[in-house]
Every structure is written in structure tokens, then in C-alpha cells.
Scaffold this motif. Structure first.
Motif, mmCIF file in Angstrom:
data_model
loop_
_atom_site.group_PDB
_atom_site.id
_atom_site.type_symbol
_atom_site.label_atom_id
_atom_site.label_comp_id
_atom_site.label_asym_id
_atom_site.label_seq_id
_atom_site.Cartn_x
_atom_site.Cartn_y
_atom_site.Cartn_z
ATOM 1 N N PHE A 198 0.828 -1.202 0.000
ATOM 2 C CA PHE A 198 0.000 0.000 0.000
ATOM 3 C C PHE A 198 0.863 1.252 0.000
ATOM 4 O O PHE A 198 0.642 2.194 -0.771
ATOM 5 N N SER A 199 1.884 1.264 0.872
ATOM 6 C CA SER A 199 2.788 2.410 0.929
ATOM 7 C C SER A 199 3.483 2.617 -0.414
ATOM 8 O O SER A 199 3.581 3.744 -0.920
ATOM 9 N N ASN A 200 3.952 1.533 -1.002
ATOM 10 C CA ASN A 200 4.628 1.625 -2.305
ATOM 11 C C ASN A 200 3.678 2.131 -3.393
ATOM 12 O O ASN A 200 4.071 2.925 -4.255
ATOM 13 N N ALA A 201 2.436 1.656 -3.341
ATOM 14 C CA ALA A 201 1.454 2.090 -4.344
ATOM 15 C C ALA A 201 1.153 3.578 -4.209
ATOM 16 O O ALA A 201 0.961 4.283 -5.207
ATOM 17 N N LEU A 202 1.108 4.076 -2.976
ATOM 18 C CA LEU A 202 0.884 5.506 -2.754
ATOM 19 C C LEU A 202 2.018 6.334 -3.339
ATOM 20 O O LEU A 202 1.782 7.338 -4.019
ATOM 21 N N VAL A 203 3.246 5.922 -3.063
ATOM 22 C CA VAL A 203 4.407 6.662 -3.573
ATOM 23 C C VAL A 203 4.422 6.624 -5.098
ATOM 24 O O VAL A 203 4.669 7.644 -5.756
ATOM 25 N N GLU A 204 4.154 5.459 -5.666
ATOM 26 C CA GLU A 204 4.120 5.332 -7.123
ATOM 27 C C GLU A 204 3.087 6.278 -7.723
ATOM 28 O O GLU A 204 3.361 6.986 -8.696
ATOM 29 N N ALA A 205 1.895 6.299 -7.127
ATOM 30 C CA ALA A 205 0.827 7.142 -7.669
ATOM 31 C C ALA A 205 1.170 8.621 -7.552
ATOM 32 O O ALA A 205 0.981 9.401 -8.496
ATOM 33 N N ALA A 206 1.691 9.026 -6.393
ATOM 34 C CA ALA A 206 1.951 10.454 -6.157
ATOM 35 C C ALA A 206 3.123 10.976 -6.965
ATOM 36 O O ALA A 206 3.123 12.141 -7.392
ATOM 37 N N THR A 207 4.132 10.139 -7.184
ATOM 38 C CA THR A 207 5.282 10.592 -7.979
ATOM 39 C C THR A 207 4.951 10.647 -9.460
ATOM 40 O O THR A 207 5.576 11.403 -10.206
ATOM 41 N N GLN A 208 3.970 9.880 -9.896
ATOM 42 C CA GLN A 208 3.576 9.887 -11.302
ATOM 43 C C GLN A 208 2.492 10.912 -11.606
ATOM 44 O O GLN A 208 2.308 11.292 -12.757
ATOM 45 N N ASP A 209 1.774 11.344 -10.564
ATOM 46 C CA ASP A 209 0.662 12.271 -10.776
ATOM 47 C C ASP A 209 0.619 13.251 -9.602
ATOM 48 O O ASP A 209 0.258 12.877 -8.485
ATOM 49 N N GLU A 210 0.975 14.497 -9.846
ATOM 50 C CA GLU A 210 1.038 15.483 -8.773
ATOM 51 C C GLU A 210 -0.344 15.858 -8.238
ATOM 52 O O GLU A 210 -0.451 16.538 -7.209
ATOM 53 N N ARG A 211 -1.395 15.390 -8.898
ATOM 54 C CA ARG A 211 -2.745 15.646 -8.390
ATOM 55 C C ARG A 211 -3.092 14.741 -7.211
ATOM 56 O O ARG A 211 -4.053 15.018 -6.484
ATOM 57 N N VAL A 212 -2.358 13.667 -7.028
ATOM 58 C CA VAL A 212 -2.634 12.726 -5.936
ATOM 59 C C VAL A 212 -2.249 13.373 -4.612
ATOM 60 O O VAL A 212 -1.120 13.823 -4.421
ATOM 61 N N VAL A 213 -3.212 13.414 -3.686
ATOM 62 C CA VAL A 213 -2.999 14.001 -2.365
ATOM 63 C C VAL A 213 -3.461 12.990 -1.319
ATOM 64 O O VAL A 213 -4.551 12.419 -1.423
ATOM 65 N N LEU A 214 -2.623 12.751 -0.316
ATOM 66 C CA LEU A 214 -2.950 11.815 0.754
ATOM 67 C C LEU A 214 -3.384 12.576 1.997
ATOM 68 O O LEU A 214 -2.687 13.476 2.463
ATOM 69 N N LEU A 215 -4.552 12.198 2.538
ATOM 70 C CA LEU A 215 -5.049 12.778 3.782
ATOM 71 C C LEU A 215 -5.157 11.673 4.825
ATOM 72 O O LEU A 215 -5.676 10.590 4.539
ATOM 73 N N THR A 216 -4.669 11.941 6.027
ATOM 74 C CA THR A 216 -4.748 10.947 7.101
ATOM 75 C C THR A 216 -5.236 11.597 8.381
ATOM 76 O O THR A 216 -4.938 12.762 8.655
ATOM 77 N N GLY A 217 -6.005 10.835 9.143
ATOM 78 C CA GLY A 217 -6.539 11.328 10.402
ATOM 79 C C GLY A 217 -5.624 11.008 11.567
ATOM 80 O O GLY A 217 -6.036 10.330 12.510
ATOM 81 N N ASP A 218 -4.378 11.488 11.485
ATOM 82 C CA ASP A 218 -3.392 11.295 12.553
ATOM 83 C C ASP A 218 -3.028 9.830 12.735
ATOM 84 O O ASP A 218 -2.871 9.339 13.863
ATOM 85 N N HIS A 219 -2.901 9.107 11.610
ATOM 86 C CA HIS A 219 -2.545 7.692 11.628
ATOM 87 C C HIS A 219 -1.343 7.446 10.734
ATOM 88 O O HIS A 219 -1.049 8.221 9.822
ATOM 89 N N GLY A 220 -0.672 6.323 10.961
ATOM 90 C CA GLY A 220 0.251 5.748 9.989
ATOM 91 C C GLY A 220 1.523 6.517 9.736
ATOM 92 O O GLY A 220 1.962 6.630 8.599
ATOM 93 N N TYR A 221 2.155 7.044 10.763
ATOM 94 C CA TYR A 221 3.366 7.841 10.533
ATOM 95 C C TYR A 221 4.478 7.023 9.874
ATOM 96 O O TYR A 221 5.043 7.411 8.864
#
Length: 305
Positions: free
Chosen positions: A5-28
Motif C-alpha cells: 500500500f505504501s509503495n502504491a501511494l508513492v508510485e501514484a503520487a510521484t507519477q501524478d502530482e494531483r494525488v494528495v494523501l489525507l490521514t486522520g493522525d494515523h500511519g506515521y
């Protein structure tokens, strides 16, 4: 699975600057690499999940691709109204990720266990529901979720029960994925963490096993085709037996070719004791030994008939 999941997030965000991750104070620790690589695309909204969904809706309306992360007891259960009104009503492309689904947070009790999340969302219009069984399915699901035109809920169990697929599966929207071929007249359909248990029983029965990475939509035509060659179905899920995968399959069958079906899931009860994840699975009858006691007699009956 969480590493994937972490790798997929990085892949998506580095390929598309529109990708924004929001977290409710979790998963540091989970997001260390993401924050390092994409600091401008990370928002910690704090313990204010309802507000976080509203922010995500605004970002989506501005042309961004928000991913909202939280524990599944909070995303989607705590924020169901905001998902319905702020996101689904306008069909906004927001990806909701519910981590720790099912019984994984066993020691934290009912407040953190989540086995009603699929049922809560299935009746909300316009949202798709994904439930990957391993890291390969999760990676494929994330890529498809970020290409979706509307809202998606991706359900993750925190427990690592091992790989099911040897490589990335060829996922198609709404379709089941065969993970084991067999000749027994009872077909096994499972989702999430329970696919491994289904595979173990499939080996014992020489039965076909299907993974359901998509709960909604569910390809009813494919379900009907499977039913045409089977005597009965067994569904497996680390979720309530009401309103989840089993309910979706039953509804599909009722409109095409009704079949006898055993739904393996959590019954009409909350956890009563405290212990490890394995303990919670035993308490709710989802460990392999308990499931075997239910499935083998059912399968034997339909093989004999």
C-alpha cells in the motif's frame, strides 16, 4: 500488504502530482517514504475524520485525486454521512482506504474492530468497494481505484496472512479472480484475508476457489455462469455474514439461478473476550479449524446429491 500500500501511494503520487494523501493522525511510519518523496502532497487532518472527508471532497472538486486513509472503524463507519453527502452525491473521485478491517485490532475491542463497513457502504449509490486478498491484489486495486471516475472504498486487513497470487493479477472491474481450479461441485468464493482459508479448504476438497477483490460492483453475469456449473457456493469473509460478500452473491443468485449457499462470516454478535488476532478469529469461528467444521459437511452433502 501495508508495504504494498505504501509503495502504491508513492508510485501514484510521484507519477501524478494531483494525488494528495489525507490521514486522520494515523500511519506515521507507514507514510515515511511518502512524506519524504512527496511532502507537498501529504495532509495530516488530525483526529477530525468528518472534516477530513469534506476537505477531500473540496480537493476533488478542484481537480485533485485525494486518497483518504484511516482505520476502517473510522473510515468509512464514523464518516458515513460525509461520504454519502459530500462525495458520493456528486460522484467525486475520492479513494477511501480503511486499514485494519475485520478483527485485526482485536485487543482494542469493539470500538476499533470493523465488520460492518462493507454493509454500510453497499447501499450508498455511486461508490465502488474493493477488498484485496494480498499485496499483489492490493497493488492492482490501487491502480484501478485511482483511475476510477467516482468514489472508491478500498478495504485492507492489517494482518499479513501471506501471498495468494504469484504476480499481479489481471483484474477486471467487478469480476472474480480464480485462484484455484478444481472439480468439486461446490465452488468457494472468498475475499480479503479469508482467501487463504478458502484455498486451504479448496485443496482438501479439490474445489475451485475464487477471490473477490470487488464487492461492488459484482459481475452478476459471471456469478450466474459459475452457478450454472456448480451445485452450491460457500462464501468467506472477515466481515459480517449479513450485507457483505455473501449477501452480494446471494442477491445476484436470486435474480439468475438460486443455489444453496453457506455464508462464512461474523454472526450477530460483538467480541466478548480480549486477546490476539488469532484468538478473535477463533472466538468468531473464522479460524481454519472452525471454518473446516462448517464447510466440509456442507460440501459433502452437495457432492453426495
Amino acid at each position: 500488504m501495508r508495504t504494498a500500500f505504501s509503495n502504491a501511494l508513492v508510485e501514484a503520487a510521484t507519477q501524478d502530482e494531483r494525488v494528495v494523501l489525507l490521514t486522520g493522525d494515523h500511519g506515521y511510519a507507514l507514510f515515511d517514504e511518502f512524506r519524504k518523496r512527496c511532502p507537498g502532497q501529504y495532509i495530516n487532518a488530525g483526529i477530525a475524520e468528518q472534516n477530513m472527508v469534506g476537505v477531500a471532497a473540496g480537493l476533488a472538486k478542484a481537480g485533485l485525486r485525494p486518497i483518504v486513509y484511516g482505520l476502517s472503524a473510522f473510515i468509512p463507519v464514523r464518516v458515513l454521512e460525509q461520504i454519502k453527502i459530500d462525495v458520493c452525491y456528486e460522484k467525486l473521485p475520492v479513494v477511501f482506504t480503511g486499514d485494519g478491517a475485520g478483527l485485526v485490532y482485536s485487543t482494542l475491542g469493539t470500538s476499533h474492530q470493523s465488520f460492518e463497513d462493507i454493509a454500510c457502504l453497499r447501499s450508498v449509490p455511486h461508490i465502488e468497494i474493493m477488498s484485496p486478498c494480498d499485496a499483489h491484489e492490493l497493488t492492482a486495486c490501487m491502480r484501478m481505484a485511482l483511475r476510477a471516475e467516482g468514489p472508491v472504498y478500498l478495504r485492507m486487513g492489517k494482518a499479513d496472512v501471506g501471498q495468494v497470487h504469484a504476480s499481479l493479477p489481471d483484474l477486471r472491474r467487478g469480476q472474480l479472480v480464480r485462484v484455484r481450479e478444481g472439480h468439486h461441485p461446490v465452488a468457494l468464493i472468498a475475499t480479503g484475508s479469508m482467501v487463504k482459508a478458502a484455498c486451504a479448504l479448496g485443496d482438501e476438497l479439490a474445489a475451485s476457489v475464487w477471490s473477490a477483490p470487488w464487492i461492488k460492483p459484482l459481475d452478476t453475469r459471471q456469478v450466474a455462469e459459475l452457478a450454472a456449473g456448480a451445485s452450491a457456493f460457500v462464501t468467506f469473509e472477515e466481515h459480517s455474514a449479513a450485507g457483505g460478500l455473501g449477501g452480494a452473491v446471494l442477491e445476484a443468485l436470486s435474480e439468475t439461478r438460486p443455489l444453496p449457499m453457506l455464508r462464512v462470516g461474523i454472526g450477530e454478535r460483538f467480541s466478548q473476550t480480549c486477546g490476539s488476532y488469532a484468538h478473535a478469529m477463533r472466538e468468531h469461528g473464522l479460524d481454519l479449524a472452525s471454518v473446516r467444521e462448517r464447510v466440509l459437511p456442507f460440501a459433502a452433502r452437495w457432492k453426495a446429491s
